[in-house]
Design a protein around this motif. Structure first.
Motif, PDB file in Angstrom:
ATOM      1  N   ARG A  54       0.840  -1.033  -0.019  1.00  0.00           N
ATOM      2  CA  ARG A  54       0.094   0.033   0.150  1.00  0.00           C
ATOM      3  C   ARG A  54       0.963   1.178  -0.054  1.00  0.00           C
ATOM      4  O   ARG A  54       1.853   1.283   0.659  1.00  0.00           O
ATOM      5  CB  ARG A  54      -0.825   0.052   1.182  1.00  0.00           C
ATOM      6  N   VAL A  55       0.518   2.331  -0.955  1.00  0.00           N
ATOM      7  CA  VAL A  55       1.487   3.471  -1.063  1.00  0.00           C
ATOM      8  C   VAL A  55       0.332   4.739  -0.815  1.00  0.00           C
ATOM      9  O   VAL A  55      -0.812   4.735  -1.306  1.00  0.00           O
ATOM     10  CB  VAL A  55       1.940   3.593  -2.067  1.00  0.00           C
ATOM     11  N   THR A  56       0.449   5.333   0.137  1.00  0.00           N
ATOM     12  CA  THR A  56      -0.353   6.455   0.729  1.00  0.00           C
ATOM     13  C   THR A  56      -1.572   6.008   0.981  1.00  0.00           C
ATOM     14  O   THR A  56      -2.911   6.644   0.468  1.00  0.00           O
ATOM     15  CB  THR A  56      -0.685   7.650  -0.446  1.00  0.00           C
ATOM     16  N   GLY A  57      -1.855   4.732   1.298  1.00  0.00           N
ATOM     17  CA  GLY A  57      -3.176   4.034   1.996  1.00  0.00           C
ATOM     18  C   GLY A  57      -3.868   3.317   0.624  1.00  0.00           C
ATOM     19  O   GLY A  57      -4.906   2.760   0.777  1.00  0.00           O
ATOM     20  N   LEU A  58      -3.200   3.341  -0.575  1.00  0.00           N
ATOM     21  CA  LEU A  58      -3.831   2.709  -1.686  1.00  0.00           C
ATOM     22  C   LEU A  58      -3.040   1.611  -2.241  1.00  0.00           C
ATOM     23  O   LEU A  58      -1.824   1.432  -2.239  1.00  0.00           O
ATOM     24  CB  LEU A  58      -3.931   3.769  -2.786  1.00  0.00           C
ATOM     25  N   GLU A  59      -3.585   0.612  -2.875  1.00  0.00           N
ATOM     26  CA  GLU A  59      -2.911  -0.424  -3.637  1.00  0.00           C
ATOM     27  C   GLU A  59      -2.707   0.046  -4.815  1.00  0.00           C
ATOM     28  O   GLU A  59      -3.566   0.279  -5.970  1.00  0.00           O
ATOM     29  CB  GLU A  59      -3.888  -1.764  -3.821  1.00  0.00           C
ATOM     30  N   PRO A  60      -1.276   0.120  -5.176  1.00  0.00           N
ATOM     31  CA  PRO A  60      -0.758   0.864  -6.088  1.00  0.00           C
ATOM     32  C   PRO A  60      -1.375   0.535  -7.813  1.00  0.00           C
ATOM     33  O   PRO A  60      -1.901   1.084  -8.582  1.00  0.00           O
ATOM     34  CB  PRO A  60       0.770   0.555  -6.396  1.00  0.00           C
ATOM     35  N   ALA A  61      -1.333  -0.907  -8.077  1.00  0.00           N
ATOM     36  CA  ALA A  61      -1.938  -1.490  -9.329  1.00  0.00           C
ATOM     37  C   ALA A  61      -3.384  -1.373  -9.510  1.00  0.00           C
ATOM     38  O   ALA A  61      -3.832  -0.961 -10.605  1.00  0.00           O
ATOM     39  CB  ALA A  61      -1.347  -2.974  -9.359  1.00  0.00           C
ATOM     40  N   ARG A  62      -4.111  -1.525  -8.290  1.00  0.00           N
ATOM     41  CA  ARG A  62      -5.669  -1.338  -8.558  1.00  0.00           C
ATOM     42  C   ARG A  62      -6.096   0.109  -8.615  1.00  0.00           C
ATOM     43  O   ARG A  62      -7.111   0.477  -9.214  1.00  0.00           O
ATOM     44  CB  ARG A  62      -6.162  -2.038  -7.410  1.00  0.00           C
ATOM     45  N   ARG A  63      -5.382   1.053  -7.824  1.00  0.00           N
ATOM     46  CA  ARG A  63      -5.823   2.444  -7.954  1.00  0.00           C
ATOM     47  C   ARG A  63      -4.668   3.311  -8.393  1.00  0.00           C
ATOM     48  O   ARG A  63      -4.476   4.436  -7.843  1.00  0.00           O
ATOM     49  CB  ARG A  63      -5.831   2.738  -6.614  1.00  0.00           C
ATOM     50  N   ARG A  64      -4.010   3.060  -9.667  1.00  0.00           N
ATOM     51  CA  ARG A  64      -3.052   3.676 -10.046  1.00  0.00           C
ATOM     52  C   ARG A  64      -3.375   5.217 -10.411  1.00  0.00           C
ATOM     53  O   ARG A  64      -2.519   6.103 -10.226  1.00  0.00           O
ATOM     54  CB  ARG A  64      -2.634   3.038 -11.463  1.00  0.00           C
ATOM     55  N   THR A  65      -4.565   5.426 -10.953  1.00  0.00           N
ATOM     56  CA  THR A  65      -4.923   6.866 -11.419  1.00  0.00           C
ATOM     57  C   THR A  65      -5.187   7.610 -10.189  1.00  0.00           C
ATOM     58  O   THR A  65      -4.457   8.922 -10.013  1.00  0.00           O
ATOM     59  CB  THR A  65      -6.007   6.777 -12.017  1.00  0.00           C
ATOM     60  N   ARG A  66      -5.534   7.239  -9.040  1.00  0.00           N
ATOM     61  CA  ARG A  66      -5.836   7.865  -7.844  1.00  0.00           C
ATOM     62  C   ARG A  66      -4.582   8.115  -7.256  1.00  0.00           C
ATOM     63  O   ARG A  66      -4.066   9.113  -6.671  1.00  0.00           O
ATOM     64  CB  ARG A  66      -6.799   7.316  -6.970  1.00  0.00           C
ATOM     65  N   LEU A  67      -3.665   7.256  -7.189  1.00  0.00           N
ATOM     66  CA  LEU A  67      -2.431   7.103  -6.686  1.00  0.00           C
ATOM     67  C   LEU A  67      -1.323   8.253  -7.330  1.00  0.00           C
ATOM     68  O   LEU A  67      -0.712   8.879  -6.443  1.00  0.00           O
ATOM     69  CB  LEU A  67      -1.516   5.801  -6.790  1.00  0.00           C
ATOM     70  N   ALA A  68      -1.531   8.356  -8.636  1.00  0.00           N
ATOM     71  CA  ALA A  68      -0.787   9.432  -9.386  1.00  0.00           C
ATOM     72  C   ALA A  68      -1.078  10.687  -8.885  1.00  0.00           C
ATOM     73  O   ALA A  68       0.119  11.623  -8.796  1.00  0.00           O
ATOM     74  CB  ALA A  68      -1.256   9.203 -10.850  1.00  0.00           C
ATOM     75  N   ALA A  69      -2.084  11.102  -8.188  1.00  0.00           N
ATOM     76  CA  ALA A  69      -2.474  12.440  -7.641  1.00  0.00           C
ATOM     77  C   ALA A  69      -1.756  12.568  -6.306  1.00  0.00           C
ATOM     78  O   ALA A  69      -1.619  13.666  -5.903  1.00  0.00           O
ATOM     79  CB  ALA A  69      -3.828  12.669  -7.689  1.00  0.00           C
ATOM     80  N   ARG A  70      -1.425  11.346  -5.588  1.00  0.00           N
ATOM     81  CA  ARG A  70      -0.479  11.603  -4.511  1.00  0.00           C
ATOM     82  C   ARG A  70       0.858  11.409  -4.472  1.00  0.00           C
ATOM     83  O   ARG A  70       1.610  11.796  -3.668  1.00  0.00           O
ATOM     84  CB  ARG A  70      -1.171  10.510  -3.489  1.00  0.00           C
ATOM     85  N   ILE A  71       1.537  10.936  -5.470  1.00  0.00           N
ATOM     86  CA  ILE A  71       2.972  11.064  -5.762  1.00  0.00           C
ATOM     87  C   ILE A  71       3.496  11.559  -6.845  1.00  0.00           C
ATOM     88  O   ILE A  71       2.841  11.950  -7.838  1.00  0.00           O
ATOM     89  CB  ILE A  71       3.247   9.501  -5.973  1.00  0.00           C
ATOM     90  N   GLY A  72       4.568  11.735  -6.852  1.00  0.00           N
ATOM     91  CA  GLY A  72       5.603  12.080  -7.756  1.00  0.00           C
ATOM     92  C   GLY A  72       6.391  11.391  -8.441  1.00  0.00           C
ATOM     93  O   GLY A  72       7.269  10.962  -7.460  1.00  0.00           O
TER      94      GLY A  72
END
Length: 332
Positions: free
Chosen positions: A87-105
Motif C-alpha cells: 500500500r502506498v499512501t493508503g492505496l493498492e498501487p496497481a488497482r488504484r493507479r490513477t488515484r495514486l498518481a495524484a498523491r505521488i511524484g
C-alpha cells in the motif's frame, strides 16, 4: 514554502506512506532453441518487507539486476505483485493507479516526462491539466519551484534544447506541481555535473524539511546517499540485505579503517602489529587497521617522530561494495 495543495486528505503522521509485506514479483521467461523452447520462472523480488513513514528520505540501493526497478514499478502501480501486499499512501498501487498518481511524484533520470518540442512552460501547463490543479494553485506553486530551482531563464526554451541539468530540474518541477506526499526518484543526478548535483540535493533537502515530503530514491551515486539519506535499504538478488542508518551499515560490514601517518621524515613501510601498510608516499604512509586504533597509534608514536595522524572511516562506497559481495548475510 507555503503549505502545498495536496491531492489527498491529511492522514495521521504515524500511518506509513509505504507499507510492503512479503512483497514479491516473478516473471516467466522463455529460453532455448526455437523448436525446443522452455519456460521458467524468475524471481525478481522476494519477500520484501518495507515500511516508510511520512517525512523520511530513504535511499534504495542495489547492484544492477538486484530488483530495484521491479520494486519501484510495484510501488508506483506499473507492475502488480505476484506475492505479498503493498500500500502506498493508503492505496493498492496497481488497482488504484490513477488515484495514486495524484498523491505521488515520479522522476526517472533517464526518461523525461516533459514534452520534447514544447517550451518548458507549456509542459508545466499541460501537467496542470493532467492533474487538474486549480490555476491559482498552479501559478503559486510554479513560481516557488521556478525560484528555488532557478528555472526562470529557461521557461520559454523547448525541452530538447535544455541541458541535462536544466531538464532534470524541469522534471522535478513537473513531478511536484500537484503537491505530492511522496516523491519517487530513480537516479535523479545521473550524468549531472557537480554544480547541478549540488543544486538538486540542496533542493530535495529543503523540500523535505519545509514541506515534509517523503522521498524514496534509487541511485548509484553514493554522494546522493551520504548527503540526503539518514536511512538506506539495500536489496541484492531480490531480497533485502540491509535496512537501517548509514552508521549501522558501516558497522555491519568489515570494511577496514585506515590510519594516515605523516612522519617527520620518509621511512620504510611501517611494521606494526594490528596494521598493514598499504601505501607509502614520501613521509606519508597509509596503514589498514585490524586492531584497536589507539594501540596502533601509541605504538607508531612511540617508535617514530610523527608530524600528524588521521583516522579515516571506510567510505560508504566501499561499504556498499562489500555488502554486495556478501559480507552481510541479511537485514541489519
Amino acid at each position: 514554502m507555503p503549505p502545498k495543495t495536496a491531492a489527498a486528505p491529511a492522514r495521521a503522521a504515524t500511518e506509513p506512506i509505504i507499507e510492503a509485506v512479503g512483497l514479491g514479483r516473478e516473471f516467466t521467461v522463455t529460453e532455448g532453441p526455437f523448436l525446443r523452447r522452455r519456460k521458467r520462472t524468475v524471481s525478481a523480488v522476494r519477500d520484501v518487507d518495507l515500511t516508510v513513514f511520512p517525512g523520511e528520505i530513504v535511499g534504495y540501493l542495489g547492484p544492477n539486476g538486484a530488483g530495484k526497478s521491479s520494486t519501484m514499478k510495484m510501488l508506483t502501480g506499473i507492475l502488480s505483485p505476484t506475492q505479498g501486499r503493498v500500500r502506498v499512501t493508503g492505496l493498492e498501487p496497481a488497482r488504484r493507479r490513477t488515484r495514486l498518481a495524484a498523491r505521488i511524484g515520479v522522476v526517472f533520470g533517464q526518461r523525461s516526462t516533459l514534452w520534447w518540442d514544447l517550451p518548458l512552460r507549456d509542459s508545466f501547463e499541460l501537467t496542470r491539466h493532467m492533474y487538474r490543479v486549480p490555476a491559482a494553485d498552479h501559478a503559486r506553486r510554479l513560481a516557488e519551484l521556478t525560484e528555488l530551482l532557478e528555472l526562470g531563464p529557461f521557461l520559454a526554451t523547448p525541452v530538447r534544447q535544455l541541458s541535462l541539468g536544466q531538464r532534470m530540474r524541469g522534471d522535478l518541477t513537473a513531478a511536484l506541481l500537484h503537491g505530492p506526499r511522496l516523491l519517487v526518484l530513480d537516479e535523479p543526478t545521473i550524468g549531472l555535473d557537480v554544480v547541478s548535483k549540488s543544486t538538486i540535493r540542496e533542493f530535495l533537502l529543503r523540500l523535505n524539511a519545509e514541506e515534509g515530503t517523503t522521498i524514496l530514491l534509487t541511485t548509484h551515486d553514493l554522494g546522493d546517499v551520504e548527503r540526503l539519506c539518514e536511512r538506506v535499504v539495500v536489496i541484492d538478488q531480490g531480497r533485502l540485505a540491509y535496512d537501517g542508518g548509514l552508521a549501522g551499515l558501516r558497522a555491519s560490514v568489515p570494511a577496514p579503517r585506515v590510519l594516515v601517518v605523516d612522519l617527520a621524515e620518509p621511512a620504510a613501510p611501517l611494521t606494526v602489529e594490528g596494521a598493514r601498510c598499504v601505501r607509502v608516499d614520501g613521509p606519508r604512509q597509509w596503514l589498514e587497521l585490524s586492531d584497536n586504533p589507539a594501540r596502533v597509534i601509541a605504538e607508531v608514536a612511540g617508535r617514530h617522530e610523527v608530524a600528524d595522524l588521521t583516522l579515516r572511516e571506510p567510505d560508504i562506497e566501499s561499504v556498499v561494495a562489500a555488502l554486495y559481495r556478501g559480507a552481510v548475510a541479511g537485514p541489519g
